[in-house]
Design a protein around this motif. Structure first.
Motif, short mmCIF file in Angstrom:
data_model
loop_
_atom_site.label_atom_id
_atom_site.label_comp_id
_atom_site.label_asym_id
_atom_site.label_seq_id
_atom_site.Cartn_x
_atom_site.Cartn_y
_atom_site.Cartn_z
N ALA A 133 29.12 48.12 57.14
CA ALA A 133 27.81 48.95 56.41
C ALA A 133 27.60 48.29 55.05
CB ALA A 133 28.04 50.17 55.67
N LYS A 134 28.27 47.08 54.49
CA LYS A 134 27.85 46.89 53.45
C LYS A 134 27.91 45.21 54.22
CE LYS A 134 31.96 47.16 50.43
NZ LYS A 134 34.05 46.67 49.81
N ILE A 135 28.22 44.78 56.18
CA ILE A 135 27.64 43.70 56.51
C ILE A 135 25.93 44.21 56.03
CG2 ILE A 135 27.20 42.08 57.75
CD1 ILE A 135 30.03 42.26 58.79
N HIS A 136 25.71 45.07 56.66
CA HIS A 136 23.92 45.59 57.23
C HIS A 136 22.99 45.40 55.43
CE1 HIS A 136 23.41 45.36 61.06
NE2 HIS A 136 24.94 45.49 61.66
N ASN A 137 23.79 46.26 54.46
CA ASN A 137 23.45 46.03 53.17
C ASN A 137 23.75 45.40 52.17
OD1 ASN A 137 23.23 49.29 53.89
ND2 ASN A 137 25.75 49.53 52.83
N ASP A 138 23.97 44.10 52.88
CA ASP A 138 23.55 42.63 51.55
C ASP A 138 22.67 42.25 52.95
OD1 ASP A 138 23.77 40.78 50.84
OD2 ASP A 138 25.78 40.19 50.42
N THR A 139 21.58 41.81 51.76
CA THR A 139 20.56 41.36 53.44
C THR A 139 20.75 40.08 53.30
OG1 THR A 139 19.02 41.90 51.53
CG2 THR A 139 19.02 43.33 53.25
N ASN A 140 20.81 38.92 52.50
CA ASN A 140 21.62 37.81 52.34
C ASN A 140 22.34 37.36 53.45
OD1 ASN A 140 20.06 37.14 50.17
ND2 ASN A 140 22.70 37.86 48.88
N VAL A 141 23.48 38.39 53.76
CA VAL A 141 24.44 37.85 55.09
C VAL A 141 23.74 37.70 56.74
CG1 VAL A 141 26.56 38.48 56.35
CG2 VAL A 141 26.33 39.18 53.67
N ILE A 142 24.05 36.80 56.99
CA ILE A 142 23.61 36.63 58.57
C ILE A 142 24.34 36.35 59.59
CG2 ILE A 142 21.34 35.90 57.96
CD1 ILE A 142 22.54 33.05 58.31
N ALA A 143 26.01 35.71 59.29
CA ALA A 143 27.77 36.07 60.00
C ALA A 143 28.42 35.76 59.37
CB ALA A 143 27.06 34.68 60.79
N VAL A 144 29.55 36.81 60.31
CA VAL A 144 30.79 36.78 59.22
C VAL A 144 31.73 35.68 60.37
CG1 VAL A 144 33.07 38.24 59.07
CG2 VAL A 144 30.56 39.11 58.22
N ILE A 145 32.14 34.73 60.72
CA ILE A 145 32.89 34.49 61.45
C ILE A 145 34.05 33.92 61.05
CG2 ILE A 145 33.11 31.76 62.86
CD1 ILE A 145 30.03 31.38 61.84
N ILE A 146 34.80 34.40 62.74
CA ILE A 146 36.82 34.28 62.23
C ILE A 146 36.80 33.25 63.30
CG2 ILE A 146 38.73 35.39 61.97
CD1 ILE A 146 37.15 37.87 61.14
N THR A 147 37.59 32.40 62.77
CA THR A 147 38.13 30.96 63.70
C THR A 147 39.40 30.31 64.11
OG1 THR A 147 37.24 29.12 65.26
CG2 THR A 147 36.68 29.48 62.69
N ASN A 148 40.03 29.36 64.57
CA ASN A 148 41.01 28.46 63.85
C ASN A 148 40.30 27.63 63.80
OD1 ASN A 148 40.99 28.93 66.79
ND2 ASN A 148 43.42 29.65 67.26
N GLU A 149 39.39 27.21 65.18
CA GLU A 149 38.70 25.68 64.97
C GLU A 149 39.47 25.01 64.41
OE1 GLU A 149 37.43 24.23 67.41
OE2 GLU A 149 36.57 25.86 67.98
N ASP A 150 39.87 23.40 65.20
CA ASP A 150 40.53 22.56 64.25
C ASP A 150 40.58 22.71 63.27
OD1 ASP A 150 42.10 22.75 66.10
OD2 ASP A 150 41.66 20.99 67.33
N GLN A 151 38.66 22.49 62.66
CA GLN A 151 37.73 21.87 61.35
C GLN A 151 35.94 23.05 61.72
OE1 GLN A 151 36.95 17.64 59.93
NE2 GLN A 151 35.16 18.61 60.63
N CYS A 152 36.38 23.97 61.00
CA CYS A 152 35.33 25.61 60.56
C CYS A 152 34.57 24.50 59.86
CB CYS A 152 35.67 26.51 60.07
SG CYS A 152 36.84 26.75 58.14
N VAL A 153 34.90 24.00 58.75
CA VAL A 153 33.48 22.56 58.07
C VAL A 153 34.57 21.76 57.82
CG1 VAL A 153 32.31 24.95 57.39
CG2 VAL A 153 34.36 24.05 56.21
#
Length: 382
Positions: free
Chosen positions: A68-88
């Motif tokens: 609900a929190k993700i949908h209620n905030d219209t600014n949010v387009i994605a939530v990503i969880i990762t252990n990639e070597d370099q996420c950013v």
């Protein structure tokens, strides 16, 4: 008690489907996809991945409050969880949680866009930490000026592409084996996990040191598209190939479907997707079992959903794109899944091509891309 209710609900749902639609082609919300990308043009890498996808909160049990929190905030387009070597850029050897918002150029200076992302992230990260037992710390608000993150994560532009701003939270690195089992254990009911299929292959693949895990939530309207993916890269191995055996990269002798689908006829919920970017565009691919094509509404679709074999969306040119459908079977071996693509004239250096041609995306927003594409192309339940 909640988990018991969910398991009973799933059992009743499967029983109902078995009785009512045993002979009808159906499309379930839970999908399993095995993908192999052979990139001879640019990276010279082979990438193999297993994706588990759904839109159902019974099949991926994220808390309703978090959803609900993700949908209620219209600014949010994605939530990503990762252990990639370099996420950013600037983040190495960490588990990342990224809450992404879309930046509009007219909104103001960079600092305002970064603050907007952090505000949205701070509203959500506590629920994520509580649900998964994480202890993350805010790292930065990162503005994506190009699509480099898409290439790393294998996601759509709307997830981490140009003009996306990520509120990045980090914690110490976790092995893919540990992270996958943490995420799967909290997300997927034990009944589904116990039904095997591609889940077992993903769990095995995650044990490799070079494998990486990514979980994505993509809010769309009133629903959430969710994907848990394990991927492994095989560097500098693509250009010498003239044949691809997907099972070699998944380290199994056969690829079995989940028993979840034995309740009825679900021909599009388990797909093996092979994409080849050949050096030689005159290369033609072939396989031992090929499903014939037919035309429906000016679209090319498989002539039969009961047959097992590869449906080639394209078997030559800049991109060879094939999807293996199981038909009425429940397992596929090496002989079933091999694709041959002999090169008539191997190039000595990579061919320069456009960005859209070299990035093959795992289409999170579509949830099991192949199945949805086929339905949109005109295949209906019979």
């Amino acid at each position: 008690m909640r988990r018991i209710f969910v398991l009973v609900f799933l059992a009743l749902a499967v029983t109902y489907v078995a009785n009512a639609y045993a002979e009808q082609p159906r499309l379930a919300t839970f999908h399993e996809t095995a993908t192999v990308l052979v990139d001879q043009k640019l990276s010279n890498n082979v990438t193999a991945s297993i994706s588990l996808q759904t839109t159902s909160l019974q099949e991926f049990q994220i808390p309703k409050e978090l959803d609900a929190k993700i949908h209620n905030d219209t600014n949010v387009i994605a939530v990503i969880i990762t252990n990639e070597d370099q996420c950013v850029l600037g983040v190495q050897d960490r588990v990342c949680v990224m809450i992404n918002v879309k930046r509009v150029d007219s909104e103001g200076p960079v600092q305002e866009a970064q603050q907007k992302a952090k505000t949205s992230g701070d509203m959500i990260i506590g629920d994520i930490d509580k649900f998964l037992g994480f202890d993350t710390k805010f790292h930065s608000a990162f503005i994506h000026y190009d699509d480099s993150a898409n290439q790393v994560l294998g996601t759509e532009g709307q997830v981490s592409g140009r003009d996306t701003v990520s509120a990045v939270y980090v914690m110490p690195f976790q092995s893919s084996d540990y992270l996958f089992n943490t995420l799967a254990g909290d997300l997927i009911p034990s009944q589904i996990r116990g039904m095997g299929g591609f889940y077992d292959v993903a769990q095995k693949l995650a044990k490799d040191d070079s494998a990486r895990v990514t979980f994505t939530i993509l809010p769309k309207g009133q629903i959430s598209y969710m994907q848990l993916k394990v991927a492994e890269k095989y560097p500098d191995s693509a250009r010498q190939m003239s044949e691809v055996d997907p099972l070699k990269y998944f380290k199994v002798d056969e690829l079995k479907r989940s028993e979840y689908y034995k309740a009825g006829f679900f021909p599009l919920n388990s797909i093996v997707h092979v994409v080849i970017l050949p050096q030689d565009q005159s290369t033609t691919a072939t396989a031992n079992s090929i499903i014939e094509k037919t035309t429906t509404g000016n679209q090319t679709v498989p002539a039969s959903l009961e047959s097992s074999g590869y449906f080639f969306d394209s078997n030559s040119g800049k991109k060879i794109d094939a999807m293996y459908l199981y038909g009425t079977t429940y397992s596929a071996n090496s002989n079933d899944l091999k694709i041959s693509f002999p090169n008539s004239a191997l190039a000595s250096s990579p061919i320069s091509i456009g960005t859209t041609e070299i990035i093959i995306l795992v289409v999170i927003g579509a949830v099991a891309a192949g199945a949805i594409v086929y339905y949109l192309k005109g295949i209906k339940s019979r």
